[in-house]
Structures are given as C-alpha cells and as structure tokens.
Write a protein that holds these residues in place. Sequence first.
Motif, PDB file in Angstrom:
ATOM      1  N   LYS A 228      -7.318  33.879 -63.473  1.00 47.92           N
ATOM      2  CA  LYS A 228      -7.157  32.505 -64.107  1.00 47.92           C
ATOM      3  C   LYS A 228      -6.807  31.652 -63.110  1.00 47.92           C
ATOM      4  O   LYS A 228      -7.301  30.293 -62.911  1.00 47.92           O
ATOM      5  N   MET A 229      -6.051  31.971 -62.021  1.00 48.18           N
ATOM      6  CA  MET A 229      -5.595  30.966 -60.982  1.00 48.18           C
ATOM      7  C   MET A 229      -6.640  30.783 -60.178  1.00 48.18           C
ATOM      8  O   MET A 229      -6.730  29.587 -59.397  1.00 48.18           O
ATOM      9  N   THR A 230      -7.599  31.235 -59.980  1.00 48.30           N
ATOM     10  CA  THR A 230      -8.785  31.241 -58.995  1.00 48.30           C
ATOM     11  C   THR A 230     -10.095  30.811 -59.617  1.00 48.30           C
ATOM     12  O   THR A 230     -11.114  30.811 -59.005  1.00 48.30           O
ATOM     13  N   ALA A 231     -10.026  30.669 -61.000  1.00 49.85           N
ATOM     14  CA  ALA A 231     -11.373  30.221 -61.664  1.00 49.85           C
ATOM     15  C   ALA A 231     -11.014  28.648 -61.901  1.00 49.85           C
ATOM     16  O   ALA A 231     -10.283  28.213 -62.509  1.00 49.85           O
ATOM     17  N   THR A 232     -12.264  27.842 -61.747  1.00 50.24           N
ATOM     18  CA  THR A 232     -12.062  26.648 -62.033  1.00 50.24           C
ATOM     19  C   THR A 232     -12.415  26.364 -63.619  1.00 50.24           C
ATOM     20  O   THR A 232     -13.455  27.130 -64.206  1.00 50.24           O
ATOM     21  N   LEU A 233     -11.882  25.595 -64.243  1.00 52.77           N
ATOM     22  CA  LEU A 233     -11.776  25.206 -65.780  1.00 52.77           C
ATOM     23  C   LEU A 233     -11.761  23.899 -65.855  1.00 52.77           C
ATOM     24  O   LEU A 233     -10.786  23.004 -65.909  1.00 52.77           O
TER      25      LEU A 233
ATOM     26  N   ASN B 163      -0.404  28.562 -52.496  1.00 53.97           N
ATOM     27  CA  ASN B 163      -1.710  28.469 -53.198  1.00 53.97           C
ATOM     28  C   ASN B 163      -2.587  29.934 -52.923  1.00 53.97           C
ATOM     29  O   ASN B 163      -2.213  30.547 -51.729  1.00 53.97           O
ATOM     30  N   ILE B 164      -3.236  30.120 -53.849  1.00 55.22           N
ATOM     31  CA  ILE B 164      -3.948  31.485 -53.610  1.00 55.22           C
ATOM     32  C   ILE B 164      -5.515  31.026 -53.381  1.00 55.22           C
ATOM     33  O   ILE B 164      -6.245  30.247 -53.620  1.00 55.22           O
ATOM     34  N   SER B 165      -5.863  31.598 -52.200  1.00 56.01           N
ATOM     35  CA  SER B 165      -7.321  31.325 -51.691  1.00 56.01           C
ATOM     36  C   SER B 165      -7.429  30.064 -51.480  1.00 56.01           C
ATOM     37  O   SER B 165      -8.627  29.290 -51.717  1.00 56.01           O
ATOM     38  N   GLY B 166      -6.738  29.225 -50.934  1.00 57.25           N
ATOM     39  CA  GLY B 166      -6.816  27.922 -50.487  1.00 57.25           C
ATOM     40  C   GLY B 166      -6.613  26.803 -51.933  1.00 57.25           C
ATOM     41  O   GLY B 166      -6.413  25.410 -51.584  1.00 57.25           O
ATOM     42  N   GLY B 167      -6.331  27.224 -52.919  1.00 55.61           N
ATOM     43  CA  GLY B 167      -5.958  26.465 -54.090  1.00 55.61           C
ATOM     44  C   GLY B 167      -7.211  25.811 -54.429  1.00 55.61           C
ATOM     45  O   GLY B 167      -6.882  24.633 -54.911  1.00 55.61           O
ATOM     46  N   LYS B 168      -8.453  26.161 -54.452  1.00 53.98           N
ATOM     47  CA  LYS B 168      -9.619  25.396 -54.491  1.00 53.98           C
ATOM     48  C   LYS B 168     -10.081  25.383 -55.839  1.00 53.98           C
ATOM     49  O   LYS B 168     -10.937  24.390 -56.331  1.00 53.98           O
ATOM     50  N   ALA B 169      -9.553  26.196 -56.976  1.00 60.79           N
ATOM     51  CA  ALA B 169      -9.874  26.062 -58.237  1.00 60.79           C
ATOM     52  C   ALA B 169      -9.478  24.771 -58.745  1.00 60.79           C
ATOM     53  O   ALA B 169      -8.380  24.170 -58.520  1.00 60.79           O
ATOM     54  N   ARG B 170     -10.211  24.340 -59.753  1.00 61.15           N
ATOM     55  CA  ARG B 170      -9.991  22.901 -60.251  1.00 61.15           C
ATOM     56  C   ARG B 170      -9.842  23.045 -61.809  1.00 61.15           C
ATOM     57  O   ARG B 170     -10.486  23.758 -62.323  1.00 61.15           O
ATOM     58  N   LYS B 171      -8.730  22.476 -62.289  1.00 64.57           N
ATOM     59  CA  LYS B 171      -8.344  22.406 -63.600  1.00 64.57           C
ATOM     60  C   LYS B 171      -8.336  21.034 -64.193  1.00 64.57           C
ATOM     61  O   LYS B 171      -7.711  20.268 -63.375  1.00 64.57           O
ATOM     62  N   SER B 172      -8.941  20.549 -65.322  1.00 68.48           N
ATOM     63  CA  SER B 172      -8.661  19.383 -66.128  1.00 68.48           C
ATOM     64  C   SER B 172      -7.270  19.302 -66.411  1.00 68.48           C
ATOM     65  O   SER B 172      -6.647  20.224 -67.002  1.00 68.48           O
ATOM     66  N   MET B 173      -6.699  17.949 -65.982  1.00 61.87           N
ATOM     67  CA  MET B 173      -5.497  17.483 -66.431  1.00 61.87           C
ATOM     68  C   MET B 173      -5.658  16.162 -67.209  1.00 61.87           C
ATOM     69  O   MET B 173      -6.472  15.351 -67.114  1.00 61.87           O
ATOM     70  N   LEU B 174      -4.689  15.625 -67.643  1.00 61.97           N
ATOM     71  CA  LEU B 174      -4.411  14.699 -68.391  1.00 61.97           C
ATOM     72  C   LEU B 174      -3.086  14.034 -68.179  1.00 61.97           C
ATOM     73  O   LEU B 174      -1.881  14.567 -68.747  1.00 61.97           O
ATOM     74  N   MET B 175      -2.897  12.677 -68.007  1.00 58.71           N
ATOM     75  CA  MET B 175      -1.529  11.904 -67.903  1.00 58.71           C
ATOM     76  C   MET B 175      -0.952  11.753 -69.445  1.00 58.71           C
ATOM     77  O   MET B 175      -1.905  11.383 -70.454  1.00 58.71           O
TER      78      MET B 175
ATOM     79  N   SER C  91     -10.923  13.170 -62.574  1.00 51.69           N
ATOM     80  CA  SER C  91     -10.941  13.843 -61.161  1.00 51.69           C
ATOM     81  C   SER C  91     -10.710  15.336 -61.117  1.00 51.69           C
ATOM     82  O   SER C  91     -11.233  16.037 -60.174  1.00 51.69           O
ATOM     83  N   HIS C  92     -10.394  15.810 -62.233  1.00 51.11           N
ATOM     84  CA  HIS C  92     -10.118  17.338 -62.240  1.00 51.11           C
ATOM     85  C   HIS C  92      -9.435  17.969 -61.019  1.00 51.11           C
ATOM     86  O   HIS C  92     -10.110  18.716 -60.091  1.00 51.11           O
ATOM     87  N   PRO C  93      -8.105  17.589 -60.735  1.00 46.13           N
ATOM     88  CA  PRO C  93      -7.729  18.156 -59.458  1.00 46.13           C
ATOM     89  C   PRO C  93      -7.587  19.751 -59.262  1.00 46.13           C
ATOM     90  O   PRO C  93      -7.725  20.351 -60.272  1.00 46.13           O
ATOM     91  N   SER C  94      -7.766  20.116 -57.738  1.00 45.88           N
ATOM     92  CA  SER C  94      -7.514  21.423 -57.575  1.00 45.88           C
ATOM     93  C   SER C  94      -5.974  21.725 -57.495  1.00 45.88           C
ATOM     94  O   SER C  94      -5.257  20.802 -57.527  1.00 45.88           O
ATOM     95  N   PHE C  95      -5.699  23.176 -57.347  1.00 44.47           N
ATOM     96  CA  PHE C  95      -4.321  23.373 -57.124  1.00 44.47           C
ATOM     97  C   PHE C  95      -3.950  22.975 -55.937  1.00 44.47           C
ATOM     98  O   PHE C  95      -2.640  22.432 -55.699  1.00 44.47           O
ATOM     99  N   SER C  96      -4.812  22.961 -54.989  1.00 44.87           N
ATOM    100  CA  SER C  96      -4.147  22.401 -53.378  1.00 44.87           C
ATOM    101  C   SER C  96      -3.932  20.840 -53.707  1.00 44.87           C
ATOM    102  O   SER C  96      -3.108  20.349 -53.217  1.00 44.87           O
TER     103      SER C  96
END
Length: 299
Positions: A270-275, A183-195, A219-224
């Motif tokens: 892109k990896m460290t920005a929340t979207l 993970n980069i910088s703790g994997g704190k960036a959150r990304k929207s996902m869909l089952m 929930s918009h999980p983080s990379f972590s």
Amino acid sequence: MKTLLFTGASGFLGQNIMPALLMQYDKVATLGRNSVNDIQADLSADVPILPQRFSTVLHAAGLAHTIPSDERERQRFFDVNVGGTHNLCLALEKSGVPDCFIYISSVAVYGCDEGTMIDENHPLNGHTPYALSKIKAEKYLDKWCTDHGVTLTILRPALIVGKKAPGNLGAMTRAIRKGFYINISGGKARKSMLMADDIARILPLAEKRGGIYNLCDSSHPSFSDISALISRQMNKCKPLSVPHILSKLMAWCGDISGGKLPIDSRRLAKMTATLTFSNLKATQELGWQPLDVLTHFKP
C-alpha cells in the motif's frame, strides 16, 4: 432561511469546516453523541427528536477506518454507518424532510489499493467492513431520497487533510516531529488528498444539483512531497529514504513476526503503490476548483 443539520461536527472534519459553515448558513445545528452538540444522540442506537425541519442535512457522522479484531467490532461499522443513517432518516421523516441531503462517503467504496485517476463509474468493489457499510448507506440513501423527493449529493473524498489530521497523515506528522519518519523507495507513490476546507467550499455548489462526486485536489502529492512539506514547516531535516530492497526485507521480517513490527508485505504494498482519483466530474459539473494540498496544508 438556510438551515443546516450537521452530524459528526465534533470530529476532525467538523473542527476544520465549522467556521465556514456558520458563514454559509443562517443556522447550523449539530448532532452527535457528546454534550458539545446542539442535539445529543447516538444515531447507532436512537432515533433523535429534531427540534425543527432543516433545509439541508450534512451527514458526516460515522465509524471510520479501523481494522476490526472480531465480529462484534465488524458489526459496529454497520450499526453506526448504516443503522445510524437509517435512524437519522426516520428522525427527518418526523421533523420534515430536507430539500437536500449531503452524505460524506469515501473513495474506499471502490476497493482499490492502487490505480490512477479512478472515477465515479468504477465498480463498488470495497470489501472491508468500512467500505461495505458505506456502500450500503449510499444505496439506502439513494432509495430514501428518491422516495421522499430529496436531492441527494454523495461526496466521496480521498484522504482528508487539515489541522490535527488523524490516521496515517497524523502518524506521519508525529513521526517527523520526533525525527523518526523515513520514506520507502524514495516516497514516489502518489496519493489523492483533499483539504478539509474544500468540503465546506463545495456544499453551495453541490446541494442543489445532487449527484455523486469524488473529491481530491489536482496535484495528487507523493509521500516525498508531503513529508518534505511537513518537515519544512517544522524546521526538521528532510526524511531519509529506505531502498526498496531493504524495505522488502523489513516487510518479510514483519510477516514472520505475526504483526509485531510496524511494517509487513501488505502495508509495504500500500505504501509503494500509487492510488489517485479523478475530480473531473466535480470540477466540470459544479465548477469547483479544489485547493492545492501542497500549498495550503499546515499540520
């Protein structure tokens, strides 16, 4: 009798939702380029001959995220995503227009690399060939459906997850399996996902009403979060994290390498920005309750 024409059924999404669709509709016919489909056709080049009128069309076929290396590859997005949609509609005019047309678009049409709770009112600022082709297809369908009295539903999913997920999530899964993921910088960036299953679950709610809807879980999980989940399911150690200062140094090396390294400043941003995107319209107007990715995802 409820009948469904499903384009793109042999792809990742189709493989995940076909069992549910077969239970929802009296008949499901698939259309695609390979021989496993009921109707074999290349929509980017041909107007297929459809055997009957279908009450619902689910159009998921298209060229997805890749970075074109030349103008020919760039044009391919428009040939497939726009030209293919046009040819499908010509075929429907001959066989009988459906009651409703459901188009799988993407949140990429907004053109955002970062932001929180972006909703359907956001301008369509997508500038990649993929995003521009999706925007053009949406606009074409809006006019075509209006002219032919067809109810149009445009679904804009965030990152779709499910069995054998492609793209970045698939790459993460493979890296964790081999013990290479960090993970980069703790994997704190959150990304929207869909089952992926949620595409099938929302169809009965959306096909009669129509409209444009973002689709993602709440929930918009983080990379972590997501990497820890995959690691637990694979009985692997939780991924390590690279400090941000070190990741910036790695990205700088990637910049001067001319793309020879797996990370550069653009990818790092892109990896460290929340979207994240808002699913409020779909949940309120349709009564749809998305599945929680961290509860249901299994790689």
